[in-house]
Motif scaffolding. Structure first.
Motif, PDB file in Angstrom:
ATOM      1  N   GLN A  72       0.814  -1.221   0.000  1.00 38.81           N
ATOM      2  CA  GLN A  72       0.000   0.000   0.000  1.00 38.81           C
ATOM      3  C   GLN A  72       0.849   1.274   0.000  1.00 38.81           C
ATOM      4  O   GLN A  72       0.421   2.307  -0.476  1.00 38.81           O
ATOM      5  CB  GLN A  72      -0.926   0.051   1.232  1.00 38.81           C
ATOM      6  N   PHE A  86     -11.720  -6.021 -10.615  1.00 40.32           N
ATOM      7  CA  PHE A  86     -12.781  -6.268  -9.643  1.00 40.32           C
ATOM      8  C   PHE A  86     -14.034  -6.579 -10.456  1.00 40.32           C
ATOM      9  O   PHE A  86     -14.602  -5.704 -11.105  1.00 40.32           O
ATOM     10  CB  PHE A  86     -12.985  -5.048  -8.748  1.00 40.32           C
ATOM     11  N   PHE A  97     -11.131   3.033  -8.059  1.00 39.15           N
ATOM     12  CA  PHE A  97     -10.907   2.378  -6.761  1.00 39.15           C
ATOM     13  C   PHE A  97      -9.702   2.944  -6.001  1.00 39.15           C
ATOM     14  O   PHE A  97      -9.812   3.357  -4.847  1.00 39.15           O
ATOM     15  CB  PHE A  97     -10.732   0.869  -6.961  1.00 39.15           C
ATOM     16  N   VAL A 101      -9.772   5.063  -2.425  1.00 42.84           N
ATOM     17  CA  VAL A 101      -9.012   4.581  -1.268  1.00 42.84           C
ATOM     18  C   VAL A 101      -8.085   5.676  -0.752  1.00 42.84           C
ATOM     19  O   VAL A 101      -7.890   5.837   0.446  1.00 42.84           O
ATOM     20  CB  VAL A 101      -8.212   3.325  -1.668  1.00 42.84           C
TER      21      VAL A 101
ATOM     22  N   ALA B 166      -6.043  -4.832  -4.997  1.00 44.92           N
ATOM     23  CA  ALA B 166      -6.553  -3.786  -4.109  1.00 44.92           C
ATOM     24  C   ALA B 166      -5.431  -3.268  -3.210  1.00 44.92           C
ATOM     25  O   ALA B 166      -5.320  -2.063  -2.987  1.00 44.92           O
ATOM     26  CB  ALA B 166      -7.707  -4.326  -3.273  1.00 44.92           C
ATOM     27  N   SER B 167      -4.589  -4.182  -2.719  1.00 46.85           N
ATOM     28  CA  SER B 167      -3.539  -3.714  -1.808  1.00 46.85           C
ATOM     29  C   SER B 167      -2.488  -2.889  -2.547  1.00 46.85           C
ATOM     30  O   SER B 167      -1.987  -1.908  -2.010  1.00 46.85           O
ATOM     31  CB  SER B 167      -2.902  -4.888  -1.065  1.00 46.85           C
ATOM     32  N   GLY B 170      -3.465   0.611  -2.733  1.00 48.10           N
ATOM     33  CA  GLY B 170      -3.432   1.386  -1.495  1.00 48.10           C
ATOM     34  C   GLY B 170      -4.519   1.030  -0.497  1.00 48.10           C
ATOM     35  O   GLY B 170      -4.631   1.685   0.535  1.00 48.10           O
ATOM     36  N   ALA B 171      -5.342   0.010  -0.783  1.00 47.11           N
ATOM     37  CA  ALA B 171      -6.443  -0.307   0.122  1.00 47.11           C
ATOM     38  C   ALA B 171      -5.951  -1.107   1.337  1.00 47.11           C
ATOM     39  O   ALA B 171      -5.146  -2.019   1.195  1.00 47.11           O
ATOM     40  CB  ALA B 171      -7.514  -1.099  -0.616  1.00 47.11           C
ATOM     41  N   SER B 172      -6.456  -0.757   2.515  1.00 46.44           N
ATOM     42  CA  SER B 172      -6.116  -1.505   3.726  1.00 46.44           C
ATOM     43  C   SER B 172      -6.815  -2.864   3.692  1.00 46.44           C
ATOM     44  O   SER B 172      -7.704  -3.093   2.873  1.00 46.44           O
ATOM     45  CB  SER B 172      -6.586  -0.731   4.948  1.00 46.44           C
ATOM     46  N   ALA B 173      -6.400  -3.750   4.609  1.00 50.86           N
ATOM     47  CA  ALA B 173      -7.003  -5.086   4.643  1.00 50.86           C
ATOM     48  C   ALA B 173      -8.512  -4.993   4.854  1.00 50.86           C
ATOM     49  O   ALA B 173      -9.289  -5.714   4.240  1.00 50.86           O
ATOM     50  CB  ALA B 173      -6.355  -5.916   5.746  1.00 50.86           C
ATOM     51  N   THR B 175     -10.602  -2.426   4.116  1.00 51.82           N
ATOM     52  CA  THR B 175     -11.253  -1.929   2.906  1.00 51.82           C
ATOM     53  C   THR B 175     -11.291  -3.026   1.849  1.00 51.82           C
ATOM     54  O   THR B 175     -12.295  -3.226   1.173  1.00 51.82           O
ATOM     55  CB  THR B 175     -10.472  -0.729   2.324  1.00 51.82           C
ATOM     56  N   ARG B 179     -14.753  -4.215   0.262  1.00 51.32           N
ATOM     57  CA  ARG B 179     -15.055  -3.750  -1.096  1.00 51.32           C
ATOM     58  C   ARG B 179     -14.723  -4.779  -2.174  1.00 51.32           C
ATOM     59  O   ARG B 179     -15.223  -4.700  -3.282  1.00 51.32           O
ATOM     60  CB  ARG B 179     -14.321  -2.438  -1.367  1.00 51.32           C
ATOM     61  N   VAL B 180     -13.821  -5.719  -1.858  1.00 57.34           N
ATOM     62  CA  VAL B 180     -13.410  -6.668  -2.896  1.00 57.34           C
ATOM     63  C   VAL B 180     -13.813  -8.113  -2.570  1.00 57.34           C
ATOM     64  O   VAL B 180     -14.424  -8.795  -3.387  1.00 57.34           O
ATOM     65  CB  VAL B 180     -11.881  -6.583  -3.125  1.00 57.34           C
TER      66      VAL B 180
END
Lengths: 354, 265
Positions: A72, A86, A97, A101, B166-167, B170-173, B175, B179-180
């Protein structure tokens, strides 16, 4: 982004996936990680992304160690082999997305998504879902999604593997243009040498977890530093006893040396086709294969079988035909060393000046 | 020949499923609407239904949360060794393999008033066996595999690539999960929840052993039916059984709907 990797090691159980890999990448370059499947290319890429932990060694972005940074926080974009879109989100939502975020404002997100949709030529498909898109379109969505949060490094894992041959070609040059235009440092993994040669500024050849050679495609083709690289780039034949071939007699000075001969090093034709007949020798055509844009000719010289290409414009050869064979050069290697040897007889021993 | 088989299938189906339900319905109304209402409005019936509903709600909530978590760990966690995962994975199925009565007995042997642990809890003022906590534990035990077995295959099938994507974006675990991952598994979870509710509603053996079937205290709908039958109070028994059956049929319809939705996404 300037990238430096030193002493990188990775083990999966007992399997050593990556062994002591070192390299440096200048800002703005497009690098191709090339090698056979299962050679550790993807593991290197995933370690750069932070998706895989590093056993040993350091990864530095801009001189700062990022080993312990989660994906991240690395500021990278990653395009997955099967795109990993997704599937329950529309094209628009997929691209947005990363921005949502990062808590961008709504109008900014809208503007950025519109910009990327335009850039990737996806206008009109914003509301579609991944399963309603073709392979090439999905690839571009994945690309747009990875680029949306303005990463400093773009990593692509076999980006064209799942696309059929014709579109793959188009997408390749499209990607090259796009990366040139954005000036973003990019690394892509591939097992397809044509792809790497055509697209990359620099190629890194990875085999059995080791970095065999790094250089421009031309350098790697011209001066392969290891037998593996020589045999991996281009097609080639390994010849055990090269000294039996005309023009390479002094190869006996290095016992235990083998040679690797590429099709483009070999020329076949009638005696009248060559102006230095003394450098050629007789061979017999064993097979001819039509390759779409050229002939692939298998020719037997003594006990050695060589392959070469032949233009469609020239007279068609048939199995059993007797031809003259000229070997321009060979790539010689033994356990300790490797070098390129030119055909000695090509230099006219008795130049006649008129 | 074919007709014979069709006829036989229909006959078995009818004998096993339709006839008993019809018989229960007839039994419930053999004294008319009044009999049914009387059976249902007895204080012990209301208390038993209350216990059943309470257990179902608590068990479903706990199993949903921990079932989904365990599925995630068993499929995704890299910090769990492969062998440990295999071991845990087979332990999950234990309640399927063990008879519920034996499951209940294990709880009594482990947490009963005569055991060290049970005495300890008793001193702290909490009764486990012959009280609500024991019944919840027994029902949890019996229903635990249901959600895990629904969610795990779906998690395996969707793979981790979308979550990794997703990670890297930038998405946290947290999120990433909501969302996923969640949109992909939600209908499997619903399906698992429906199965859990149905199973918890009808659980008899394990609950009978740990509850002691104490009137107005630990009696559930199913154990009350059992007691009413013992006492030849057949109208009441049939009435409660009919209500339970109606609940199960509703759940089955819900399940079919969840299944069709799961196919869509």
């Amino acid at each position: 982004m300037h990238i430096e990797v030193s002493g990188l090691n990775k083990k999966f159980g007992d399997f050593q996936a990556v062994t002591n890999v070192n390299f440096e990448i200048e800002k703005g370059q497009l690098i191709g990680l090339l090698g056979p499947s299962g050679g550790g290319k993807t593991s290197i890429l995933r370690m750069l992304a932070g998706l895989e932990s590093v056993d040993e060694g350091d990864i530095l972005f801009h001189g700062k160690r990022v080993n312990d940074l989660p994906p991240q926080e690395r500021g990278i974009g990653f395009v997955f082999q099967n795109y990993a879109l997704f599937k329950h989100m529309s094209v628009e939502d997929n691209i947005a997305f990363g921005l949502e975020v990062k808590k961008w404002s709504k109008p900014k997100i809208k503007a950025r998504v519109a910009e990327l949709v335009e850039l990737t030529g996806l206008s009109g498909f914003e509301k579609r879902y991944p399963h309603q898109l073709s392979g090439g379109q999905r690839q571009r969505v994945a690309f747009a999604r990875a680029l949306a949060p303005e990463p400093q490094l773009l990593l692509l894992d076999e980006p064209f593997a799942a696309i059929d041959a014709k579109i793959r070609h188009e997408l390749r040059s499209w990607l090259r243009d796009m990366i040139d235009r954005l000036g973003i440092t990019s690394i892509f993994v591939t097992h397809d040498q044509d792809e790497a040669i055509e697209v990359a500024d620099q190629i890194m050849i990875i085999n059995k977890g080791r970095l065999e050679q790094k250089g421009t495609p031309w350098e790697i083709y011209k001066n392969p530093e290891s037998p593996f690289v020589a045999s991996f780039i281009g097609e080639s034949t390994i010849v055990d006893d090269v000294s039996s071939l005309r023009g390479f007699g002094n190869a006996t000075d290095w016992p235990g040396t083998k040679a690797l001969i590429r099709p483009e090093y070999v020329e076949v034709g009638k005696p009248s086709d060559f102006n230095l007949l003394s450098a050629t020798e007789k061979g017999i055509v064993r097979h001819v294969h039509f390759r779409g844009s050229e002939w692939l000719v298998e020719v037997e010289v003594g006990s050695t079988r060589l392959v070469t290409y032949r233009s469609l414009e020239k007279e068609i050869l048939h199995p059993g035909d007797e031809v003259q064979v000229l070997i321009h050069r060979a790539y010689l290697f033994n356990d300790n060393d490797s070098w390129v040897m030119e055909n000695k007889l090509k230099e006219d021993p008795l130049p006649v000046h008129i | 020949m074919r007709r014979l088989w069709i006829g036989l299938t229909v006959a078995v189906f009818g004998l096993l499923l339709i006839v008993p339900v019809v018989r229960i319905a007839m039994g419930a109304f053999n004294e008319g609407w009044g009999g049914f209402a009387n059976g249902m409005s007895r204080p012990e019936t209301l208390h038993a239904l209350y216990m059943t509903v309470l257990i179902v709600i608590i068990v479903t909530i706990i199993n949903t949360i921990f079932g989904v978590m365990l599925s995630l760990y068993l499929v995704r966690a890299t910090w769990l060794g492969r062998r440990i995962k295999q071991l845990l994975n087979s332990i999950v199925d234990l309640p399927f393999a063990v008879s519920p009565v034996i499951g209940g007995l294990m709880i009594v042997l482990l947490l009963g008033p005569e055991t060290a642990l049970g005495a300890l809890f008793n001193k702290a003022g909490v009764d486990i066996v012959y009280a609500l906590p024991g019944m919840i534990i027994a029902t949890l035990f019996v229903t635990f595999p249901l959600i895990v077995r629904e969610v795990m295959p779906v998690l395996q099938e969707i793979g981790s690539a979308q979550e990794e994507a997703a990670s890297t974006l930038g998405a946290s675990a947290w999120t990433t999960f909501w969302r996923v991952t969640w949109p992909s598994i939600q209908w499997s979870v619903v399906y698992g929840v429906v199965l859990t509710v149905a199973r918890a509603l009808g659980e008899f053996g394990a609950v009978l052993v740990v509850s002691g079937n104490i009137l107005f205290k630990t009696q559930t709908a199913t154990t009350l039916v059992y007691q009413d039958v013992e006492n030849f109070n057949l109208t009441a028994a049939n009435s409660i059984a009919l209500v339970l059956a109606a609940g199960s049929v509703t759940l089955l319809l819900l399940m079919e709907w969840a299944k069709s939705r799961r196919g869509v996404h």
